[in-house]
Scaffold this motif. Sequence first.
Motif, PDB file in Angstrom:
ATOM      1  N   LEU A  81      -5.308  -1.349  14.484  1.00 21.68           N
ATOM      2  CA  LEU A  81      -5.298  -0.406  13.364  1.00 21.68           C
ATOM      3  C   LEU A  81      -3.976  -0.510  12.607  1.00 21.68           C
ATOM      4  CD1 LEU A  81      -6.825   2.842  14.969  1.00 21.68           C
ATOM      5  CD2 LEU A  81      -7.958   0.761  14.174  1.00 21.68           C
ATOM      6  N   TYR A  82      -2.912  -0.650  13.376  1.00 25.48           N
ATOM      7  CA  TYR A  82      -1.590  -0.785  12.756  1.00 25.48           C
ATOM      8  C   TYR A  82      -1.561  -2.023  11.865  1.00 25.48           C
ATOM      9  CZ  TYR A  82       3.468  -0.776  12.192  1.00 25.48           C
ATOM     10  OH  TYR A  82       4.735  -0.740  11.658  1.00 25.48           O
ATOM     11  N   ALA A  83      -2.078  -3.132  12.387  1.00 30.69           N
ATOM     12  CA  ALA A  83      -2.057  -4.385  11.630  1.00 30.69           C
ATOM     13  C   ALA A  83      -2.888  -4.255  10.357  1.00 30.69           C
ATOM     14  CB  ALA A  83      -2.580  -5.529  12.506  1.00 30.69           C
ATOM     15  N   ALA A  84      -4.047  -3.615  10.466  1.00 33.82           N
ATOM     16  CA  ALA A  84      -4.936  -3.485   9.304  1.00 33.82           C
ATOM     17  C   ALA A  84      -4.272  -2.647   8.211  1.00 33.82           C
ATOM     18  CB  ALA A  84      -6.260  -2.851   9.735  1.00 33.82           C
ATOM     19  N   MET A  85      -3.629  -1.568   8.609  1.00 29.02           N
ATOM     20  CA  MET A  85      -2.984  -0.710   7.603  1.00 29.02           C
ATOM     21  C   MET A  85      -1.730  -1.359   7.043  1.00 29.02           C
ATOM     22  SD  MET A  85      -3.634   3.205   8.888  1.00 29.02           S
ATOM     23  CE  MET A  85      -3.344   2.989  10.629  1.00 29.02           C
ATOM     24  N   ALA A 136      -5.048   1.870   2.554  1.00 33.43           N
ATOM     25  CA  ALA A 136      -4.592   1.551   3.914  1.00 33.43           C
ATOM     26  C   ALA A 136      -5.379   2.365   4.946  1.00 33.43           C
ATOM     27  CB  ALA A 136      -3.093   1.828   4.050  1.00 33.43           C
ATOM     28  N   THR A 137      -5.605   3.638   4.624  1.00 31.85           N
ATOM     29  CA  THR A 137      -6.381   4.484   5.536  1.00 31.85           C
ATOM     30  C   THR A 137      -7.780   3.907   5.726  1.00 31.85           C
ATOM     31  OG1 THR A 137      -5.159   6.387   4.674  1.00 31.85           O
ATOM     32  CG2 THR A 137      -7.107   6.862   6.002  1.00 31.85           C
ATOM     33  N   ALA A 138      -8.370   3.454   4.620  1.00 30.57           N
ATOM     34  CA  ALA A 138      -9.713   2.866   4.692  1.00 30.57           C
ATOM     35  C   ALA A 138      -9.711   1.603   5.542  1.00 30.57           C
ATOM     36  CB  ALA A 138     -10.232   2.572   3.278  1.00 30.57           C
ATOM     37  N   ALA A 139      -8.661   0.817   5.425  1.00 28.60           N
ATOM     38  CA  ALA A 139      -8.560  -0.407   6.235  1.00 28.60           C
ATOM     39  C   ALA A 139      -8.441  -0.054   7.714  1.00 28.60           C
ATOM     40  CB  ALA A 139      -7.352  -1.229   5.782  1.00 28.60           C
ATOM     41  N   GLY A 140      -7.685   0.973   8.010  1.00 26.29           N
ATOM     42  CA  GLY A 140      -7.602   1.430   9.394  1.00 26.29           C
ATOM     43  C   GLY A 140      -8.946   1.930   9.890  1.00 26.29           C
ATOM     44  N   PHE A 141      -9.601   2.691   9.034  1.00 25.86           N
ATOM     45  CA  PHE A 141     -10.905   3.255   9.386  1.00 25.86           C
ATOM     46  C   PHE A 141     -11.901   2.145   9.729  1.00 25.86           C
ATOM     47  CE2 PHE A 141     -15.119   4.900   8.101  1.00 25.86           C
ATOM     48  CZ  PHE A 141     -15.166   6.092   8.803  1.00 25.86           C
ATOM     49  N   THR A 145      -5.889  10.181  14.537  1.00 30.01           N
ATOM     50  CA  THR A 145      -5.452  10.260  13.157  1.00 30.01           C
ATOM     51  C   THR A 145      -5.033   8.875  12.688  1.00 30.01           C
ATOM     52  OG1 THR A 145      -3.056  10.541  13.336  1.00 30.01           O
ATOM     53  CG2 THR A 145      -4.411  12.476  13.810  1.00 30.01           C
ATOM     54  N   LEU A 146      -5.235   8.631  11.398  1.00 30.62           N
ATOM     55  CA  LEU A 146      -4.645   7.479  10.721  1.00 30.62           C
ATOM     56  C   LEU A 146      -3.632   8.052   9.743  1.00 30.62           C
ATOM     57  CD1 LEU A 146      -7.863   5.408  10.020  1.00 30.62           C
ATOM     58  CD2 LEU A 146      -6.149   5.010  11.812  1.00 30.62           C
ATOM     59  N   GLU A 147      -2.421   7.514   9.758  1.00 28.23           N
ATOM     60  CA  GLU A 147      -1.306   8.166   9.078  1.00 28.23           C
ATOM     61  C   GLU A 147      -0.395   7.121   8.438  1.00 28.23           C
ATOM     62  OE1 GLU A 147       1.760  11.740  10.394  1.00 28.23           O
ATOM     63  OE2 GLU A 147       0.803  10.568  11.944  1.00 28.23           O
ATOM     64  N   PRO A 148      -0.936   6.381   7.459  1.00 32.52           N
ATOM     65  CA  PRO A 148      -0.073   5.369   6.833  1.00 32.52           C
ATOM     66  C   PRO A 148       1.063   6.005   6.043  1.00 32.52           C
ATOM     67  CG  PRO A 148      -2.134   5.590   5.626  1.00 32.52           C
ATOM     68  CD  PRO A 148      -2.278   6.414   6.882  1.00 32.52           C
ATOM     69  N   CYS A 149       2.159   5.276   5.966  1.00 33.75           N
ATOM     70  CA  CYS A 149       3.388   5.750   5.341  1.00 33.75           C
ATOM     71  C   CYS A 149       3.891   4.669   4.400  1.00 33.75           C
ATOM     72  CB  CYS A 149       4.417   6.035   6.439  1.00 33.75           C
ATOM     73  SG  CYS A 149       6.031   6.509   5.831  1.00 33.75           S
ATOM     74  N   ARG A 179       5.048   5.335  13.864  1.00 36.07           N
ATOM     75  CA  ARG A 179       3.652   5.069  14.137  1.00 36.07           C
ATOM     76  C   ARG A 179       2.784   5.498  12.956  1.00 36.07           C
ATOM     77  NH1 ARG A 179       2.018   9.401  18.936  1.00 36.07           N
ATOM     78  NH2 ARG A 179       2.688  11.301  17.869  1.00 36.07           N
ATOM     79  N   LEU A 180       1.619   4.877  12.883  1.00 37.46           N
ATOM     80  CA  LEU A 180       0.710   5.117  11.762  1.00 37.46           C
ATOM     81  C   LEU A 180      -0.542   5.858  12.239  1.00 37.46           C
ATOM     82  CD1 LEU A 180       0.969   1.694   9.838  1.00 37.46           C
ATOM     83  CD2 LEU A 180       2.394   3.747   9.612  1.00 37.46           C
ATOM     84  N   GLY A 181      -0.384   6.690  13.241  1.00 40.39           N
ATOM     85  CA  GLY A 181      -1.516   7.462  13.743  1.00 40.39           C
ATOM     86  C   GLY A 181      -1.363   7.714  15.226  1.00 40.39           C
ATOM     87  N   HIS A 182      -2.292   8.508  15.765  1.00 34.56           N
ATOM     88  CA  HIS A 182      -2.181   8.919  17.166  1.00 34.56           C
ATOM     89  C   HIS A 182      -3.433   9.659  17.589  1.00 34.56           C
ATOM     90  CE1 HIS A 182      -1.453  12.945  15.530  1.00 34.56           C
ATOM     91  NE2 HIS A 182      -0.572  12.406  14.727  1.00 34.56           N
ATOM     92  N   GLY A 183      -3.587   9.853  18.898  1.00 31.03           N
ATOM     93  CA  GLY A 183      -4.686  10.653  19.412  1.00 31.03           C
ATOM     94  C   GLY A 183      -4.534  12.116  19.023  1.00 31.03           C
ATOM     95  N   LEU A 184      -5.637  12.850  19.113  1.00 33.75           N
ATOM     96  CA  LEU A 184      -5.710  14.231  18.615  1.00 33.75           C
ATOM     97  C   LEU A 184      -6.738  14.986  19.439  1.00 33.75           C
ATOM     98  CD1 LEU A 184      -5.310  16.391  16.262  1.00 33.75           C
ATOM     99  CD2 LEU A 184      -7.217  15.240  15.120  1.00 33.75           C
ATOM    100  N   GLY A 185      -6.527  16.269  19.656  1.00 33.52           N
ATOM    101  CA  GLY A 185      -7.528  17.048  20.382  1.00 33.52           C
ATOM    102  C   GLY A 185      -7.047  18.442  20.733  1.00 33.52           C
TER     103      GLY A 185
END
Lengths: 383, 383
Positions: free
Chosen positions: B293-297, B276-281, B339-343, B309-315
């Motif tokens: 990204l959500y749909a892909a994962m 799933a992470t790879a699909a998001g990537f 971040t990509l954060e599938p669950c 959520r399955l990810g978010h901004g980071l910095g």
Amino acid sequence: MSLTLPPVEFQARVARAQARMAALDLGALLVTSEPDLRYFSGFLTRFWESPTRPWFLIVPASGNPVAVIPGIGQALMQRTWITDIRCWPSPRPADDGITLLTDALTELAQGGRIGMPMGPGTHLRMPLADYGALQSALAPLLIVSDEGLVQDLRAVKSEAEIALIRTACTIAGRAFDRVPQIAAAGVPLDQVFRDFQRLCLEEGADWVPYLAGASDAGGYADVISPATSLPLQAGDVLMLDTGLVHEGYFCDFDRNYSVGKPSHEVRDAHARLIEATAAGFETARPGAAAADLYAAMSAVLGGGTAPGRLGHGLGMQLTEGFSVLPDDLSVLRPGMVLTLEPCIDMGDGKIMVHEENLVIRETGPEWLSPPAGPEIPVLEDAS
Amino acid sequence: MSLTLPPVEFQARVARAQARMAALDLGALLVTSEPDLRYFSGFLTRFWESPTRPWFLIVPASGNPVAVIPGIGQALMQRTWITDIRCWPSPRPADDGITLLTDALTELAQGGRIGMPMGPGTHLRMPLADYGALQSALAPLLIVSDEGLVQDLRAVKSEAEIALIRTACTIAGRAFDRVPQIAAAGVPLDQVFRDFQRLCLEEGADWVPYLAGASDAGGYADVISPATSLPLQAGDVLMLDTGLVHEGYFCDFDRNYSVGKPSHEVRDAHARLIEATAAGFETARPGAAAADLYAAMSAVLGGGTAPGRLGHGLGMQLTEGFSVLPDDLSVLRPGMVLTLEPCIDMGDGKIMVHEENLVIRETGPEWLSPPAGPEIPVLEDAS
């Protein structure tokens, strides 16, 4: 495990809050910050580091608190004593809990005013736009200041809280004792910072939210700077100031070290800081004001103290409540935990600061940090 | 040293802000939070852990920013590129900078509107009562929303910022690689937490603001809990999720480990999370929306994903900016870090979560964290 303190502790806090709320004519109390929410619920998580989601807890005029929180926190909140837990799928920017919160407040405040912490040291931990939306949605219900209610309650610690702070202090004390293992002339300051945090963890800290310090010739410019990569040098005064956490409670004290043999000035200054701390300690009795502690320490330090407060409250936050300042007339009560933090001017824009932690007892003060002696510890050359 | 990034970096940020301010008809921008203030100044300190003092920075419609800060921060602010630094002796509850700030805003906004961050993920970091006093003192000058201006600017990182986040990720990756040194059946989870933070520091983290995780049979109940003292057991999935900091920039990713031989369910779930992470990537390219990204994962995870959520901004913060959610239409641009954060739902109220960090490039995505393989790492029994 997730609830270090027993339910009776939280029930007593709520009862005290409700007595004060009645006097203030509040229908409900709304808190949004990590320590305030944890104070009434026991909800302990480092997830507050993420600013994305708001969290709400309502203390009604009677009955138990109600949590209005993001669904991601449901499992953890269920392990606290709170039973009425209302969740929404956050983040949901279009309505990030505002409707759910409005309904809960309308139900629980029963037409009364809603108090929120608004004074010094408090923050609204929700987006300002959402706060405006909440005010509109609640109308004609009013949100007003809690008049320092929550801060006042939190200032006086229970025996269980004092024990947790004492443990945090003891852990830090052991870490400070090991500083000669990690610091000497030639070691970069940022390496000392990393290693000191490691020592805190090894000695039992859950985590180390705060570390500041400095190392410079005969004193340092401030007490809030992050570490540089400059190596310690003979003649430096190294200061490390940590707020580490044990089960949600902080210590906050520092230690100074002389890198190699201290100058007379540094040795004298350190001894004077310890003397000033002792003068503050002796003054720290029920009925004394924060301003009295300032006066007692200033008398030892002479007129040349650097500007700023010479101590503050301590507990679920690194700093909380009153300040040891000439115009802070907060009266010390048994159970209050505080720091004494005298500061001495070393000239050339440099200072030295010493800090200890104590609790006020009926009979007088009691150290929580292991008090340092007058002799500044010396870090021998690694050579 | 206190200014990791060169002044040109901050000048560019201010120029971009001022261009947006002109479009929004703002006479000045006022920020109060740690990351926002640091974004424009480079002011880096852990002193924000103390809630006592408010800090202000004003970006005028033209010219350089002006800092209005407590005197305790003057020495450190002077080491940044900011030259107009106005201080007051804080804490001073009766007027904790409000008069000084009012005067500065009145001078700098030149009658224009004053924008402040007010939207999702932002907080007002000053007492609410003081904010009310500021509004009154400024009248007829108005404070309005910045319409997401600061958050939008911060979302797109410079090469220098990306390099800092990559370093943070690399440090965490090395620490995760060493988890078999500290974790095995029989070791209490809170000891694993302490030791993992120690590994992060040993590998070069400045500090470790965030660590969460869990260890339970075949999955865990949530991803925000602090550690219990329960020992790891064979059959547990141990998850550690850290946000460590390098020069003010975060990583945020996790790793799962099987304590002893994993079940087929756990092995399959882990492999699916990586898929799933790879699909998001693969989907994370300029022009794609967060929702894509959500749909892909989700397509890989099937219908049974846990809510959230399955990810978010980071910095500069552990989480910032957009969410990987079906209704978040934020468009990815080069320089965005996320971040990509599938669950995945493991049944019985248990989940497994995987998380990686990446940056969006003109040509597509690029890993910042060292991506995990499909095989869940196994922690052998210490016996």
